[in-house]
Structure formats: C-alpha cells, structure tokens
Design a protein around this motif. Sequence first.
Motif, PDB file in Angstrom:
ATOM      1  N   PHE A  11       0.873  -1.327   0.160  1.00 54.66           N
ATOM      2  CA  PHE A  11      -0.048   0.121  -0.031  1.00 54.66           C
ATOM      3  C   PHE A  11       0.898   1.236   0.093  1.00 54.66           C
ATOM      4  O   PHE A  11       0.290   2.503  -0.257  1.00 54.66           O
ATOM      5  CB  PHE A  11      -1.023   0.083   1.172  1.00 54.66           C
ATOM      6  N   SER A  43      -5.638  -8.093   0.127  1.00 54.59           N
ATOM      7  CA  SER A  43      -4.592  -6.992  -0.200  1.00 54.59           C
ATOM      8  C   SER A  43      -4.556  -6.906  -1.871  1.00 54.59           C
ATOM      9  O   SER A  43      -4.144  -5.928  -2.430  1.00 54.59           O
ATOM     10  CB  SER A  43      -3.174  -7.164   0.286  1.00 54.59           C
ATOM     11  N   ALA A  81      -5.545   0.122   8.503  1.00 55.12           N
ATOM     12  CA  ALA A  81      -6.272  -1.153   9.052  1.00 55.12           C
ATOM     13  C   ALA A  81      -5.506  -2.446   9.032  1.00 55.12           C
ATOM     14  O   ALA A  81      -5.632  -3.355   9.963  1.00 55.12           O
ATOM     15  CB  ALA A  81      -7.433  -1.172   7.742  1.00 55.12           C
ATOM     16  N   PHE A  82      -4.552  -2.701   7.887  1.00 52.76           N
ATOM     17  CA  PHE A  82      -3.821  -3.825   8.029  1.00 52.76           C
ATOM     18  C   PHE A  82      -2.948  -4.024   8.842  1.00 52.76           C
ATOM     19  O   PHE A  82      -2.340  -4.931   9.609  1.00 52.76           O
ATOM     20  CB  PHE A  82      -3.140  -4.259   6.428  1.00 52.76           C
ATOM     21  N   SER A 139       2.042  -7.955  -4.123  1.00 54.15           N
ATOM     22  CA  SER A 139       1.058  -8.509  -3.623  1.00 54.15           C
ATOM     23  C   SER A 139       1.000 -10.105  -3.752  1.00 54.15           C
ATOM     24  O   SER A 139       0.731 -10.666  -2.833  1.00 54.15           O
ATOM     25  CB  SER A 139      -0.157  -7.796  -3.630  1.00 54.15           C
ATOM     26  N   SER A 173      -6.043   1.408   3.960  1.00 52.31           N
ATOM     27  CA  SER A 173      -5.605  -0.117   3.830  1.00 52.31           C
ATOM     28  C   SER A 173      -4.388  -0.357   4.499  1.00 52.31           C
ATOM     29  O   SER A 173      -4.355  -1.150   5.187  1.00 52.31           O
ATOM     30  CB  SER A 173      -5.608  -0.630   2.564  1.00 52.31           C
ATOM     31  N   LEU A 224      -7.786   5.165  -0.276  1.00 50.23           N
ATOM     32  CA  LEU A 224      -7.874   3.724  -0.159  1.00 50.23           C
ATOM     33  C   LEU A 224      -6.595   2.900   0.220  1.00 50.23           C
ATOM     34  O   LEU A 224      -6.697   2.191   1.085  1.00 50.23           O
ATOM     35  CB  LEU A 224      -8.583   3.170  -1.487  1.00 50.23           C
ATOM     36  N   ASP A 225      -5.490   3.420  -0.245  1.00 52.58           N
ATOM     37  CA  ASP A 225      -4.132   2.835  -0.061  1.00 52.58           C
ATOM     38  C   ASP A 225      -3.892   3.340   1.469  1.00 52.58           C
ATOM     39  O   ASP A 225      -3.444   2.394   2.114  1.00 52.58           O
ATOM     40  CB  ASP A 225      -3.184   3.458  -1.066  1.00 52.58           C
ATOM     41  N   ILE A 237      -7.796  -5.437  -3.349  1.00 50.52           N
ATOM     42  CA  ILE A 237      -7.518  -3.981  -2.837  1.00 50.52           C
ATOM     43  C   ILE A 237      -6.636  -3.265  -4.013  1.00 50.52           C
ATOM     44  O   ILE A 237      -6.872  -2.114  -4.392  1.00 50.52           O
ATOM     45  CB  ILE A 237      -7.165  -3.748  -1.450  1.00 50.52           C
ATOM     46  N   THR A 238      -5.278  -4.051  -4.195  1.00 49.68           N
ATOM     47  CA  THR A 238      -4.467  -3.481  -4.912  1.00 49.68           C
ATOM     48  C   THR A 238      -5.019  -3.166  -6.616  1.00 49.68           C
ATOM     49  O   THR A 238      -4.602  -2.298  -7.098  1.00 49.68           O
ATOM     50  CB  THR A 238      -3.295  -4.271  -5.062  1.00 49.68           C
TER      51      THR A 238
END
Length: 424
Positions: A221, A276, A395-396, A234, A392, A388-389, A279-280
């Motif tokens: 991210f 991930s 959160a991760f 990823s 994330s 969003l990156d 999301i990526t």
Amino acid sequence: MANLFQNYDPTVRPRRNSSETVDVSITYHMTSIQEVDEKTQTVSTVGWTTITWIDDYLSWNPTDYDNVTMIVLPVEKIWTPDLVFENSVGSRFYDTSFFRPRIYSDGSISWEPGGPMELSCGLVLTDYPFDVQKCHIKLVTWANTGSKVFAYAESLDLDSYEANGGWKLINIEAINSSFTLDGETYAEVYFYFTLRRLPLFHIMNILVPVFLLSVLNLLVFCLPPQSGEKVTLSLTVLLAFSVFLLMMNGIMPSTSINVPVMGIYITIFMCISSVSVLITVLVIRMHEQVDNYRLPKWAIELYALAQRVCRTKKQNVVGNVEAGKEPGKYKESVAGSEQPGENTESDEQKELAEHAEQRKVGEHKRHQPVRAKVGKDEVSWRSVANVLDLLSFYAFALIILILTGVVVGNLLSSSAKTVSSIEL
C-alpha cells in the motif's frame, strides 16, 4: 551347572509353591529421545530396562561351588516374564538374543535388555511451537495374570540421559496400575516423561518469516500505483504464505482435532494477503480511471472518512492538463485564430466554420473532469485511490499487530500454565 538345571523347565513359573506370585521389578533407563514425529504421532527413544525377579529353582550355596556367587547364561535357558511394550509401534519387545541375564546364588535374576523403541504418543499440537508433550512407556504382562506374575515399576532412571536439541525433558514419573479383562486382573506399568519443545528453531524459520511477510504486505500500500509493481509484490507475498502453509501441512498430522494455532495464524495471513491483492487491483483501476466518470457516493464518503480518521488531506492529482481551460477561452482562441483575409468568405463557409467550432466546444465539455467537493477539496478518482491505499495500510497494520500479539501471547501463556502444573 548340571545340578542347577537338573529337572529345570524354563516354561514353568519359578515357584515351588504354585500359589505364590512372582514379583517382577522394572526400571527403565532412558539414554536419549531420538525423534518426535508429529506427522505419525510417535516418539523414538533409546534405553534399556532392568528386570529383576526371584527364581526358586536357581539358587545354590556358593561354598559348594568354589564361592561362585553369580553366573551369566543365555536367556533361552531360564524362565523370563512375558512382558511387552503395549504402545510400541514396531516390535513388542527388544531383541533379547543379545542380552544375557545374571543369576545370583540367592536365586535373584537381573536381566537388562535394551535398544531403540518407537512409541505411540498422542501429541497435542495446539500450542506449537511452544507445546509441552506428555508421553509414556507402557509395559504389561501379556499372558500371566496379576496373581501369577505381578510387575511393578521401580523408577525411570536418567543417569545416562543425553539431552535432545529439539526437546527438553522436564518431568518423569513411574506409575503402577492394573486392568481387568474377562474377570482376570493384569498388571501394567507406566513410565511417563514430559517434553517441552525448544522453540528457537521454529521461531526463526516459521514465526519470524511469516511476520516479516505480513510487513511486506503493508508495503504494497506504500508503492505508488504508477510504479507498476503493486500487484507483483502482493502476489509474491501471497505465494510465500502458501509455501509456509504447505510446510506446516507437511509437519502437522492430518487431523481436525487439536489444530495448531500457528497453522490458523498463517491461514489468516494468507486470507489477508488475498484481500490485499483485491484492494491493489481496485486501487490501480481507480487510479487509471478517467475523471469524466462521476464519483459514486461511497467514494466520496471514503475520502471524507480518511480526513476524519487520518486527519490528513490528500492532494488532487489531475490527469487531464487541459481541464483548467474554460470553454469561453477555447472559443476565444479559436476565434482569434482567424486570419484577416477570411472576412471575404461566403456566408456558407462561415456557417460551416461555426458548426465545426460548436462540435469542438461540445467535445471539450465532455472531457471536462467531473469532481466532487469534500470541504475545500476537489475529489478525483486518483484522490480516492490514494485514500484507499492509506486506509488499507493503517487497517492492515492494526490487524497484523493485534493478531500477532494475541496468538503469540496465548501460546506463551498456555505453555507456561502447562509447565507450572507439572510437578518437577
């Protein structure tokens, strides 16, 4: 010798009074733990067993035989108790042909057979690699009941024990017991030994690499979408988690009982790595999205959430350099491009030029970026991708830290409780 074995029958219990019990004392001398196989649920040990009893028919007066107080004979010549290792995976007893008993003048016999022994042991691998295992050696009299032959444990001796590099022996115990079968009571002997795994090897080769891979997951991210390496990184991390999960499956037994927490830990990280990747791909898709598509409500709310949670404002990255031009200016530039000599054109030519100018202005409007306002910020698709990156990443990171702390803390706590409950 001829007088001693005259009328001697090695198949008959060595008691002149048939109602008397033959008491058999057993001491196990453990020399090493060779291997603990989690896959087959077995423990390989090396040691020997001292077995002693009294034979009424094999006693003599030393003064009648040149003061000889002890003789050594082949085991086939005398009676031996019918002992077996009940939880042995392979042979039920040692190969006794190499071990000769010592016979003393008072009739006592000492027999010390030994060798490697593979034992079945129900390993509980929930706390792997901080687990504590309790295994045992079980000896029973196979044919003679307890009223005929009574076997009892003397001790489990560790005077010749050599430490194992992967396990620490923390407790030993000898227990006498019995069981009833078809109304008859049989003696059985247990030698318990408790092992604690030395976790350093497994921490360095499994736990630390898995945690480092989870950190690499966070770096996905941090890479800018235009670098072209986000998806590659990823997917590489996801494949690495798959390799570690295969390693765990190769070690652990194929059972749904007492599933190792470490295996669940790696599986969860593998799922996180899969998310991930998704999301990526979404971030790259939004980053490459043209701005003339209107932003949905969820994208605007996501940007607003980032402002509230992260307390930061992402800078807009506008992809269309021509977005700052006004239609009037465009028209003005088109009109200004006319040459003085074109005033002599016919009305038909002027009308065609006006239609061409209107088409160009309409095309320019269609390519005008469609942006939403959040506070004082103009939000574009690239802004949402960057947000969003960022979300994330946080959160991760939070999930990884909490999950690792909970798993390792529970494993250490469970192992400490197990060890403290054992009487050393």
